[in-house]
Enzyme design. Structure first.
Site, PDB file in Angstrom:
ATOM      1  N   CYS A  78     -70.844   3.159  21.879  1.00 37.49           N
ATOM      2  CA  CYS A  78     -71.006   1.640  22.096  1.00 37.49           C
ATOM      3  C   CYS A  78     -72.487   1.272  22.043  1.00 37.49           C
ATOM      4  O   CYS A  78     -73.489   1.998  22.506  1.00 37.49           O
ATOM      5  CB  CYS A  78     -70.662   1.641  23.981  1.00 37.49           C
ATOM      6  SG  CYS A  78     -71.259   0.171  24.417  1.00 37.49           S
ATOM      7  N   CYS A  84     -76.531  -0.547  29.563  1.00 38.22           N
ATOM      8  CA  CYS A  84     -75.381  -1.224  30.604  1.00 38.22           C
ATOM      9  C   CYS A  84     -75.318  -0.195  32.035  1.00 38.22           C
ATOM     10  O   CYS A  84     -75.214  -0.776  33.070  1.00 38.22           O
ATOM     11  CB  CYS A  84     -74.275  -1.205  29.874  1.00 38.22           C
ATOM     12  SG  CYS A  84     -72.893  -1.470  30.818  1.00 38.22           S
ATOM     13  N   GLU A 339     -51.823   0.731  55.636  1.00 33.23           N
ATOM     14  CA  GLU A 339     -53.155   0.311  54.783  1.00 33.23           C
ATOM     15  C   GLU A 339     -53.987  -0.778  55.905  1.00 33.23           C
ATOM     16  O   GLU A 339     -53.424  -1.307  56.609  1.00 33.23           O
ATOM     17  CB  GLU A 339     -52.661  -0.369  53.662  1.00 33.23           C
ATOM     18  CG  GLU A 339     -53.479  -1.409  52.896  1.00 33.23           C
ATOM     19  CD  GLU A 339     -54.665  -0.681  52.455  1.00 33.23           C
ATOM     20  OE1 GLU A 339     -54.932   0.336  51.868  1.00 33.23           O
ATOM     21  OE2 GLU A 339     -55.849  -1.200  52.624  1.00 33.23           O
ATOM     22  N   CYS A 414     -60.237  10.203  45.019  1.00 30.94           N
ATOM     23  CA  CYS A 414     -61.215   9.782  44.158  1.00 30.94           C
ATOM     24  C   CYS A 414     -62.627  10.476  44.289  1.00 30.94           C
ATOM     25  O   CYS A 414     -63.652   9.919  43.511  1.00 30.94           O
ATOM     26  CB  CYS A 414     -61.332   8.295  44.073  1.00 30.94           C
ATOM     27  SG  CYS A 414     -61.921   7.835  45.733  1.00 30.94           S
TER      28      CYS A 414
HETATM   29  N1  SAH Z   1     -52.919   4.455  47.208  1.00 29.07           N
HETATM   30  C1  SAH Z   1     -53.140   3.067  46.741  1.00 29.07           C
HETATM   31  C2  SAH Z   1     -54.578   2.623  47.195  1.00 29.07           C
HETATM   32  C3  SAH Z   1     -55.722   3.701  47.306  1.00 29.07           C
HETATM   33  S1  SAH Z   1     -57.380   3.281  47.538  1.00 29.07           S
HETATM   34  C4  SAH Z   1     -53.040   3.123  45.248  1.00 29.07           C
HETATM   35  O1  SAH Z   1     -52.840   4.024  44.441  1.00 29.07           O
HETATM   36  O2  SAH Z   1     -52.962   1.592  44.626  1.00 29.07           O
HETATM   37  C5  SAH Z   1     -57.670   3.279  49.240  1.00 29.07           C
HETATM   38  C6  SAH Z   1     -57.149   2.311  50.027  1.00 29.07           C
HETATM   39  O3  SAH Z   1     -57.645   2.598  51.420  1.00 29.07           O
HETATM   40  C7  SAH Z   1     -57.477   0.928  49.909  1.00 29.07           C
HETATM   41  O4  SAH Z   1     -56.568   0.117  49.702  1.00 29.07           O
HETATM   42  C8  SAH Z   1     -58.482   0.713  51.338  1.00 29.07           C
HETATM   43  O5  SAH Z   1     -58.385  -0.643  51.693  1.00 29.07           O
HETATM   44  C9  SAH Z   1     -57.636   1.471  52.251  1.00 29.07           C
HETATM   45  N2  SAH Z   1     -58.647   1.906  53.462  1.00 29.07           N
HETATM   46  C10 SAH Z   1     -59.442   2.267  53.788  1.00 29.07           C
HETATM   47  N3  SAH Z   1     -59.678   2.563  55.065  1.00 29.07           N
HETATM   48  C11 SAH Z   1     -58.453   2.671  55.712  1.00 29.07           C
HETATM   49  C12 SAH Z   1     -58.328   3.166  56.919  1.00 29.07           C
HETATM   50  N4  SAH Z   1     -59.142   3.573  57.889  1.00 29.07           N
HETATM   51  N5  SAH Z   1     -56.911   3.064  57.322  1.00 29.07           N
HETATM   52  C13 SAH Z   1     -56.019   2.700  56.225  1.00 29.07           C
HETATM   53  N6  SAH Z   1     -56.445   2.338  55.129  1.00 29.07           N
HETATM   54  C14 SAH Z   1     -57.848   2.331  54.659  1.00 29.07           C
END
Ligand code: SAH
Length: 458
Positions: A78, A84, A339, A414
């Site tokens: 890139c 960036c 969530e 992650c």
């Molecule tokens: N499993 C989903 C999202 C994972 S990302 C997927 O694969 O698409 C992590 C998620 O945790 C986010 O959506 C965030 O809003 C949520 N989150 C953060 N803190 C939290 C909590 N204390 N209890 C429940 N959800 C939470």
């Protein structure tokens, strides 16, 4: 104990050896055990380093000369890579990137998790590790009378104009160039961050991997968008696959991209995409994985680790829009998802209905509160999946897992560091970590996603 710096600012180290990469892609060299972080240096390389900062405990250096090169070194493809900062390891071959990610995971398993011989598999990578992002989000501004849209220069708020980003879908590049040229031609004023004036702040676009459907979001400072109909007409004429044009109004002086007011100005409110056989409706504000191809790899691994026969009750904690929940619901008796973002739970319910998966229940709230409540009500999971944000699982949730004793825990993470920390807690409470599978969701960056299987000791 952090070490007093054995080096001084502006001093040269004639022959430094790089041993490692940090989680943000800097090379690490050690001077009497004192770590110096050096951008653009790779493990296995040697070179001359100028010390640019020497704090207590660690310092930073600049690579002045490269002596021995890593076999993984390559020219970053890139042209704007160094300005960036969106990618951190384009100067490393893809094979090297995958190895570095698995090594990073192994290292934290030992260092933080005290898990000496846990099996960490080689990273599952992409066949083509470019052009993988389905969503682009670019700030708009003005530079010397010209309309610019691209990215913020590293550590600044100056917008650098960009006509392509090679980790984005080509479609996204095309859409952004179209919006830019149409808006410029029609005299739409780009936003001026300092004076808080002008109209167009950000362009966001999302293209669905399987269906090719495209959404464009124009983030504006004011509800009034001059030449709105003309903009719509030209976008519709020029963008194949366009299904939805959204205007989002953000009138605040803030770094947050989107404001609270979202309006469909043409077409549908959502676009649709598939991950495996599951169909998703994605709105402008929905969280949706940016690399759907690898998301499928990740979820298939999670499903394999859940090892369902059709009789199980499953809990999916941190479920977002229910992506993993719905994947698992195809093979389980019942899936409960929780969530914290209520809008995401609304999406999850709609997506369950869209796919006819009526063996699911979703609740909005913190996982560490909702799951203990479920447990009190007699809901017990055979398999529990967690996919927390970077900070990992809340301690109260880990304690509930240890009380509930699901036979299997599948941990999607992650952030390897908090994963290792939480695995230690679960190990001490009676689980065995069977295997860890790193999956490369974000090639060219240091991010690595892992899916881990834990089994309750009998
Ligand atoms: N499993 C989903 C999202 C994972 S990302 C997927 O694969 O698409 C992590 C998620 O945790 C986010 O959506 C965030 O809003 C949520 N989150 C953060 N803190 C939290 C909590 N204390 N209890 C429940 N959800 C939470």
């Amino acid at each position: 104990m952090s070490k007093k710096a054995p080096v001084k600012k502006n001093e040269y180290i004639e022959e430094a050896t790089f041993e490692d990469l940090t989680h943000d892609g800097n090379g690490v060299t050690k001077v009497d055990g004192y770590p110096l972080f050096v951008p653009n240096a790779l493990p296995g390389e040697t070179g001359k380093v100028k010390v640019v900062k020497a704090s207590k405990g660690y310092g930073f250096g600049r690579l002045a000369e490269l002596h021995e090169k890593s076999p993984h070194r390559q020219d970053p493809p890139c042209p704007i890579y160094h300005e960036c900062g969106g990618c951190q390891i384009q100067h490393m071959s893809y094979e090297g990137q995958l190895e570095a990610k698995a090594k990073h995971v192994r290292d934290v398993m030992t260092r933080i998790g005290k898990l000496e011989d846990v099996q960490v598999h080689p990273t599952l990578g992409m066949e083509e590790p470019w052009r993988y992002r389905n969503k682009a989000q670019v700030p708009v501004g003005e530079k010397e009378g010209r309309f610019v849209a691209g990215f913020y220069q590293k550590r600044s708020h100056e917008i650098i104009d960009m006509d392509k980003c090679i980790i984005q879908y080509e479609k996204n590049d095309e859409v952004i160039q179209q919006v830019k040229s149409i808006c410029q031609r029609l005299g739409i004023r780009p936003y001026d961050e300092e004076k808080h004036r002008g109209t167009l702040r950000h362009i966001m676009t999302r293209s669905a991997y399987e269906t090719g459907e495209v959404m464009v979001v124009l983030v504006t400072r004011t509800p009034d968008l001059p030449h709105k109909n003309k903009i719509i007409e030209e976008l519709v004429q020029n963008i194949d696959g366009l299904k939805s044009i959204i205007q989002n109004v953000n009138s605040k002086k803030t770094n947050v991209i989107m404001g609270n007011q979202t309006q469909v100005i043409w077409g549908e409110e959502v676009i649709h995409d598939y991950i495996g056989d599951i169909k998703f409706a994605i709105s402008a504000r929905s969280f949706y994985q940016v690399n759907p191809e690898q998301t499928r790899v990740l979820y298939e691994k999670a499903l394999e680790y859940a090892d369902l026969s059709g009789e199980e009750t499953v809990i999916d904690a941190y479920c977002g829009i229910g992506t993993i929940s719905l994947f698992l619901a195809q093979k389980a008796k019942k899936v409960y998802g929780v969530e914290i973002v209520p809008e995401a739970i609304e999406d999850a319910k709609q997506n369950a209905a869209l796919n006819g998966l009526d063996n699911t229940e979703f609740e909005a709230g913190p996982a560490e509160v909702v799951i203990p409540n479920w447990y009190d009500q007699g809901i017990k999971a055979d398999v529990l999946v967690v996919d927390p944000p970077r900070k990992g699982c809340d301690e109260a949730l880990l304690n509930t897992i240890l009380a509930m004793k699901p036979k299997k825990v599948v941990y999607v993470s992650c952030n390897p560091a908090t994963l290792a920390r939480d695995l230690r807690v679960l190990e001490d409470g009676g689980y065995v970590t069977k295997e860890v599978q790193p999956v490369d969701m974000f090639p060219q960056t240091m991010h690595v996603e892992c899916v881990t299987q834990l089994v309750l000791k009998v």
